[in-house]
Design an enzyme around this catalytic site. Structure first.
Site, PDB file in Angstrom:
ATOM      1  N   GLY B  11       0.844  -1.196   0.000  1.00 18.58           N
ATOM      2  CA  GLY B  11       0.000   0.000   0.000  1.00 18.58           C
ATOM      3  C   GLY B  11       0.874   1.238   0.000  1.00 18.58           C
ATOM      4  O   GLY B  11       1.851   1.311   0.731  1.00 18.58           O
ATOM      5  N   VAL B  24      17.814   8.431  -3.879  1.00 15.38           N
ATOM      6  CA  VAL B  24      18.481   8.778  -5.130  1.00 15.38           C
ATOM      7  C   VAL B  24      19.596   9.797  -4.896  1.00 15.38           C
ATOM      8  O   VAL B  24      20.739   9.613  -5.342  1.00 15.38           O
ATOM      9  CB  VAL B  24      17.453   9.320  -6.156  1.00 15.38           C
ATOM     10  CG1 VAL B  24      18.161   9.893  -7.384  1.00 15.38           C
ATOM     11  CG2 VAL B  24      16.484   8.211  -6.557  1.00 15.38           C
ATOM     12  N   ARG B  72       0.942  -5.374  -6.204  1.00 11.29           N
ATOM     13  CA  ARG B  72       1.093  -6.627  -5.457  1.00 11.29           C
ATOM     14  C   ARG B  72       1.517  -7.700  -6.465  1.00 11.29           C
ATOM     15  O   ARG B  72       0.994  -7.749  -7.568  1.00 11.29           O
ATOM     16  CB  ARG B  72      -0.220  -7.014  -4.765  1.00 11.29           C
ATOM     17  CG  ARG B  72      -0.711  -5.901  -3.853  1.00 11.29           C
ATOM     18  CD  ARG B  72      -1.764  -6.269  -2.854  1.00 11.29           C
ATOM     19  NE  ARG B  72      -2.212  -5.038  -2.198  1.00 11.29           N
ATOM     20  CZ  ARG B  72      -1.713  -4.580  -1.054  1.00 11.29           C
ATOM     21  NH1 ARG B  72      -0.786  -5.245  -0.405  1.00 11.29           N
ATOM     22  NH2 ARG B  72      -2.158  -3.446  -0.538  1.00 11.29           N
ATOM     23  N   ASP B 103       5.172  -4.653   6.135  1.00 10.16           N
ATOM     24  CA  ASP B 103       5.648  -5.997   6.489  1.00 10.16           C
ATOM     25  C   ASP B 103       5.617  -6.978   5.314  1.00 10.16           C
ATOM     26  O   ASP B 103       6.500  -7.841   5.223  1.00 10.16           O
ATOM     27  CB  ASP B 103       4.957  -6.543   7.741  1.00 10.16           C
ATOM     28  CG  ASP B 103       3.455  -6.428   7.683  1.00 10.16           C
ATOM     29  OD1 ASP B 103       2.934  -6.126   6.590  1.00 10.16           O
ATOM     30  OD2 ASP B 103       2.805  -6.654   8.716  1.00 10.16           O
ATOM     31  N   GLY B 104       4.661  -6.857   4.407  1.00  4.85           N
ATOM     32  CA  GLY B 104       4.655  -7.714   3.219  1.00  4.85           C
ATOM     33  C   GLY B 104       5.914  -7.490   2.397  1.00  4.85           C
ATOM     34  O   GLY B 104       6.563  -8.440   1.925  1.00  4.85           O
ATOM     35  N   THR B 105       6.264  -6.237   2.218  1.00  3.12           N
ATOM     36  CA  THR B 105       7.467  -5.876   1.466  1.00  3.12           C
ATOM     37  C   THR B 105       8.710  -6.486   2.096  1.00  3.12           C
ATOM     38  O   THR B 105       9.576  -7.039   1.397  1.00  3.12           O
ATOM     39  CB  THR B 105       7.614  -4.335   1.441  1.00  3.12           C
ATOM     40  OG1 THR B 105       6.408  -3.782   0.928  1.00  3.12           O
ATOM     41  CG2 THR B 105       8.800  -3.908   0.593  1.00  3.12           C
ATOM     42  N   THR B 126       4.520   2.830   5.380  1.00  2.76           N
ATOM     43  CA  THR B 126       3.147   2.350   5.549  1.00  2.76           C
ATOM     44  C   THR B 126       2.426   3.322   6.467  1.00  2.76           C
ATOM     45  O   THR B 126       3.028   3.873   7.380  1.00  2.76           O
ATOM     46  CB  THR B 126       3.105   0.932   6.157  1.00  2.76           C
ATOM     47  OG1 THR B 126       1.769   0.681   6.629  1.00  2.76           O
ATOM     48  CG2 THR B 126       4.034   0.791   7.345  1.00  2.76           C
ATOM     49  N   ASP B 128       0.205   2.554   8.588  1.00  2.00           N
ATOM     50  CA  ASP B 128      -0.345   1.881   9.773  1.00  2.00           C
ATOM     51  C   ASP B 128       0.495   1.988  11.040  1.00  2.00           C
ATOM     52  O   ASP B 128       0.019   1.687  12.132  1.00  2.00           O
ATOM     53  CB  ASP B 128      -0.572   0.388   9.462  1.00  2.00           C
ATOM     54  CG  ASP B 128      -1.689   0.198   8.466  1.00  2.00           C
ATOM     55  OD1 ASP B 128      -2.608   1.041   8.435  1.00  2.00           O
ATOM     56  OD2 ASP B 128      -1.649  -0.786   7.706  1.00  2.00           O
ATOM     57  N   ASP B 130       2.690   0.076  12.155  1.00  2.86           N
ATOM     58  CA  ASP B 130       2.723  -1.204  12.866  1.00  2.86           C
ATOM     59  C   ASP B 130       4.044  -1.949  12.716  1.00  2.86           C
ATOM     60  O   ASP B 130       4.087  -3.176  12.813  1.00  2.86           O
ATOM     61  CB  ASP B 130       1.566  -2.090  12.392  1.00  2.86           C
ATOM     62  CG  ASP B 130       1.595  -2.317  10.888  1.00  2.86           C
ATOM     63  OD1 ASP B 130       2.410  -1.668  10.200  1.00  2.86           O
ATOM     64  OD2 ASP B 130       0.809  -3.145  10.402  1.00  2.86           O
ATOM     65  N   GLY B 171      -6.743   0.585   9.832  1.00  2.62           N
ATOM     66  CA  GLY B 171      -6.043  -0.121  10.911  1.00  2.62           C
ATOM     67  C   GLY B 171      -6.606  -1.521  11.082  1.00  2.62           C
ATOM     68  O   GLY B 171      -7.452  -1.736  11.932  1.00  2.62           O
ATOM     69  N   ARG B 172      -6.132  -2.457  10.282  1.00  9.30           N
ATOM     70  CA  ARG B 172      -6.672  -3.813  10.342  1.00  9.30           C
ATOM     71  C   ARG B 172      -6.180  -4.521  11.609  1.00  9.30           C
ATOM     72  O   ARG B 172      -6.929  -5.178  12.296  1.00  9.30           O
ATOM     73  CB  ARG B 172      -6.251  -4.580   9.096  1.00  9.30           C
ATOM     74  CG  ARG B 172      -7.406  -5.376   8.507  1.00  9.30           C
ATOM     75  CD  ARG B 172      -7.163  -5.746   7.066  1.00  9.30           C
ATOM     76  NE  ARG B 172      -7.701  -4.764   6.139  1.00  9.30           N
ATOM     77  CZ  ARG B 172      -7.277  -4.595   4.886  1.00  9.30           C
ATOM     78  NH1 ARG B 172      -6.290  -5.323   4.426  1.00  9.30           N
ATOM     79  NH2 ARG B 172      -7.847  -3.707   4.116  1.00  9.30           N
ATOM     80  N   ALA B 187     -12.567  12.505  20.654  1.00  7.27           N
ATOM     81  CA  ALA B 187     -13.538  11.404  20.620  1.00  7.27           C
ATOM     82  C   ALA B 187     -13.902  10.936  22.033  1.00  7.27           C
ATOM     83  O   ALA B 187     -13.073  10.965  22.946  1.00  7.27           O
ATOM     84  CB  ALA B 187     -12.957  10.227  19.836  1.00  7.27           C
ATOM     85  N   GLU B 188     -15.144  10.506  22.193  1.00  8.91           N
ATOM     86  CA  GLU B 188     -15.590   9.934  23.473  1.00  8.91           C
ATOM     87  C   GLU B 188     -14.979   8.554  23.677  1.00  8.91           C
ATOM     88  O   GLU B 188     -14.597   8.187  24.778  1.00  8.91           O
ATOM     89  CB  GLU B 188     -17.125   9.784  23.463  1.00  8.91           C
ATOM     90  CG  GLU B 188     -17.842  10.846  24.222  1.00  8.91           C
ATOM     91  CD  GLU B 188     -17.632  12.202  23.583  1.00  8.91           C
ATOM     92  OE1 GLU B 188     -17.222  13.120  24.291  1.00  8.91           O
ATOM     93  OE2 GLU B 188     -17.828  12.329  22.356  1.00  8.91           O
TER      94      GLU B 188
END
Lengths: 324, 324, 324, 324
Positions: B11, B24, B72, B103-105, B126, B128, B130, B171-172, B187-188
């Site tokens: 992503g 570069v 991908r 992390d996939g990369t 990324t 995320d 993470d 955010g999976r 936010a509450e």
């Protein structure tokens, strides 16, 4: 005329606060007392009415939403509800009303004015731009720019992945937001309720897209006759039958209603607010104060609601040309 | 070392271009030839590799997306695919690789490096946040600010209508975007995968909300264990059983990936890019260049992917306190 | 007509790229070959002319500045320079020109067209909005919104310190930017070249400012007859003679020329570009394609330059009312 | 401890409101009464002190400026002034103070605390990032992003005209804003008070700038030892002696203090506010609550003011590399 009241009703739109501020200050400038009715017709029935001063509307011109708040009122649809609303206004000595909102607001204002005779002038406060009698509605320009900024962001990621994005913008009955954000966002297609969407043409075009084109954006008004963005994407995907193509859907949703109003909406809100108060003083009623060709125009509520406001043909032509 | 290559994968995230530019120019500054691989592992297999010069990365530091594009690749998961990729790199004389992604990369880079031995250093690209081994990932700050701007807009309209909004952010597996945008957005509640969401507490709180509170915002990370924002809203609504309360859901979606990177992400991308090239020159491999406590840190790919990066306890505490 | 050329000249303005894109694609759509002339009249003389394709203008609609670049040309003011320019155009077979710029650009285009007869249609590209023959110029809306965002930021800090800010916006001969950003920014006073600035009134008002007013904003067009913002602030300060009052000056400067164009400017640029090409095809020349009341209007260059475009009286009235 | 007070002082910075909100709500959460002191030390002397509730700080987290206002106080520099301030706090029963501001604020707080013994903890509220004891100050990230957006806009117009722009950003004694906005903005040179500016190197580089480079940006901190942006531009221009080069100066000024705070500054303000209240409850005084490496750190006021905070060497290195 000594005392007037102002309220906002229906879906909120950016620039409503600029309009409220203008009503309050124009009223005071002209020697009137001005009252704010909170939460639209609901507050009118409950008597939620407060005197407003010049400083009550300080530092709000730049804010989204509405300091008078908005609400939908079931009770105002009943004769009893409207009677109660009238009693409250009479108790405060209100002799004129400025109603800021869209067609639902004006429908209520029209009935109420005809039943109880309090002079009422409207201001076009809705992001949809679907009111006859004004070139633009208050909040439309901000909504288009918000949609456009979102499309710009999505184009970044679409281009990075060679994706086809279907972006749904607001517009249940009117395609104005879709058309202007689509042109500005460099969309391949714009699908709106006012025109027949030809999915086969879309499919053909997306299939044969030129090699050096890295991404495609399709803007869909939520009220398109072929369905919402998700539905249309599925139909197109099923027809294209190309597993290489990567389709995505984004629904912009409520962010389109908020945000700091653009210069255009602050100016338009201010102009309409001033014109509404001047209209009341001049004896006008049952009409909306809009701006056409940069001049004030008063249009009967009946026409604002009843007459159709077509999309600009030039804009539709542009979309065809620019997506080549 | 004479020639290195850089690619972006997975992503896309804002700041990737700043990182590519830095790779570069640092390479050239250090006397290397630098090549760009287009569309990640896919382009590595297809040989889509081009020499890059200082001017190739002019005027991109401020742009979202990635000029090297991303994709991908299924083929890279096969030994044949990776063999082909290696042949292409060998043909160009590439002696070192900078892999920008998540992390996939890094999972792919680790295997490839171990199989073929070309030194590889990663940069954390990324939204995320993470990845273990860096305080922040490139793109996270921009994504949080984009989410926050959207929440600000929604608060305008929420406040105008006394509504309760459930806003879904990306955010999976990680709640970083939800937590930081939730604190910043007032936010509450913030619901994240890392912590158990107690819906009864939410219901109790929303039911007893104080009278002068005009709106409530609940931020939901898409991967919360109670479901996405729509599901959670329905659960809460069913439990509250109050027809007066007006619930709405907005899913921010792909706008969170795009947009001009913030100052923080441009700086972070630039720092990581420089550190990755310097790491390669210093003989490092199979690791990621991150920034911790404002210093460069190299962490083995295995740890970046395998070790957990917990939410900051201070932030979780803040949410409880600030929503009173 | 087979081949046309397009160039941008004078001060750049946001939306010029949308206009170039529209000229190129409309031309191609209509079966023409389109050429881009770089750096305005300078490039015309030097023969810096390149063929443009649909993809040449991909992904530029959202960018400020101009991909064709701009320059001021002394040489084009000489007959020899213009002769050389004509030879270059003839060599490329150019049969029509679209000139995007302001009054300097049109003055040059008028002479050139009259001397050498190549049909030329202009598009109003300038942030100043000072061209007769179009409701708005391309870039004006963006410039106003940029100025407004700056005023919003300054109001934050002005309110925190109870300060009086004099903010200078662009506008050497025209006060449009000052007026619209002043209304939208809630300015107490707006000083423009078109109207007599009464400093005594300003002094009196600032001296007696009401107690609960936390800050004051005065917007000054750079060309006001009383001087620039710094000069005016000093005059006012000297007259007020109150050491308690804290005066500050900010000059917005060149940020007003840049930035991503607003939806309005992308649309306007696109419309004018399309209209210019259609005008050329229809045999028009020596005129500007503008938009008035949402329709295309062609106005002779002589009128665009020579006729005065007055400020809107409604806007001036609003400023008086809203600052109470 | 039962009652605490909070105030903001010195130049305002975005995120101060988030900090005030956090102090108020953390205090209430911990069972304290919280008071707001208006206009800093000035209001402390005048007794402008009000009880604050949870709702007093609703809907302010996103706003620039400070709802408690700020002012510079001459009187607080006198023993009589401080005595009066103490009497007012005693009369309200204030047992602890949170002081939000920069080094001037902390200098006053230190003396006051030592003279009268009311426990005081500071929060780092200044855009300059020049306080020892915290990685970043509240407002710095917003100021950098504001400067960066301005630089992005100026780059549009610089590129369109092949110009050399000298952009002055805030920073009388510290170059943090200049360095981070310069890296993010792709500046050729960044001139700051902390390092010796070598004008001959700048001149040489600008003279030999590569052909395909369309524009150059030089970022100048206002406190550079060679002078402000205007002065430096003149020196460079005089040395270059090339009439073809087009030099421009823009001074960003007070827009850098305002604007909605970024996510980072809202979070940082919230964290510091919470930590300050917890510090007071734990018996801390005469120190600042900062965030270093994402953890709370308390640093004696004497160190915050007295110890130097150096620029990050990595950042200075980046500027050299990236401008090739």
């Amino acid at each position: 005329m000594k005392k007037i009241a102002v309220f906002t009703s229906g879906g909120d739109s950016p620039g409503m606060n600029a309009c409220v501020r203008s009503v309050v200050r124009t009223g005071i400038y002209k020697g009137l007392e001005v009252y704010g009715i909170y939460r639209g017709y609901e507050g009118m029935i409950e008597g939620d009415i407060k005197r407003m001063y010049s400083h009550s509307v300080s530092n709000i011109v730049q804010r989204g939403g509405t300091i008078l708040k908005s609400a939908r009122s079931m009770e105002f649809k009943t004769p009893e509800g409207r009677k109660q609303a009238y009693e409250n206004l009479k108790a405060h000595g209100i002799e004129g009303i400025v109603a800021i909102g869209g067609d639902g607001t004006f429908t209520g204002a029209k009935i109420f004015q005809e039943e109880f005779g309090i002079p009422t002038v409207g201001c076009p406060g809705t992001i949809d731009n679907d009111l006859y009698g004004t070139d633009f509605t208050i909040g439309f320009d901000t909504a288009v720019n918000t949609a456009l900024e979102a499309i710009d962001k999505i184009r970044d990621t679409a281009a990075a992945h060679d994706r086809i994005f279907f972006i749904e913008v607001m517009g249940r009955d009117a395609g104005f937001i879709a058309v202007e954000s689509g042109i500005g966002g460099g969309a391949e297609f714009v699908m709106v309720p006012e025109t027949k969407t030809d999915l086969n043409k879309v499919v053909k075009s997306l299939r044969n897209i030129r090699a050096n084109k890295s991404s495609s954006i399709v803007v869909v008004a939520e009220g398109d006759e072929e369905g919402n963005a998700e539905t249309i994407m599925q139909k197109v995907k099923d027809k294209i039958q190309d597993p290489e193509k990567d389709f995505k859907v984004t629904t912009l949703g409520h962010i389109q209603r908020g945000g700091n109003p653009t210069a255009h909406d602050r100016l338009l809100g201010s102009l309409c607010g001033m014109a509404a108060v001047e209209g009341l003083i001049d004896g006008r009623t049952n009409c909306m104060a809009g701006i056409m060709d940069q001049k004030v125009v008063y249009t009967p509520f009946g026409d604002c609601i009843g007459k159709e406001k077509p999309l600009n043909e030039l804009h539709l032509k542009l979309i065809d040309i620019l997506s080549i």
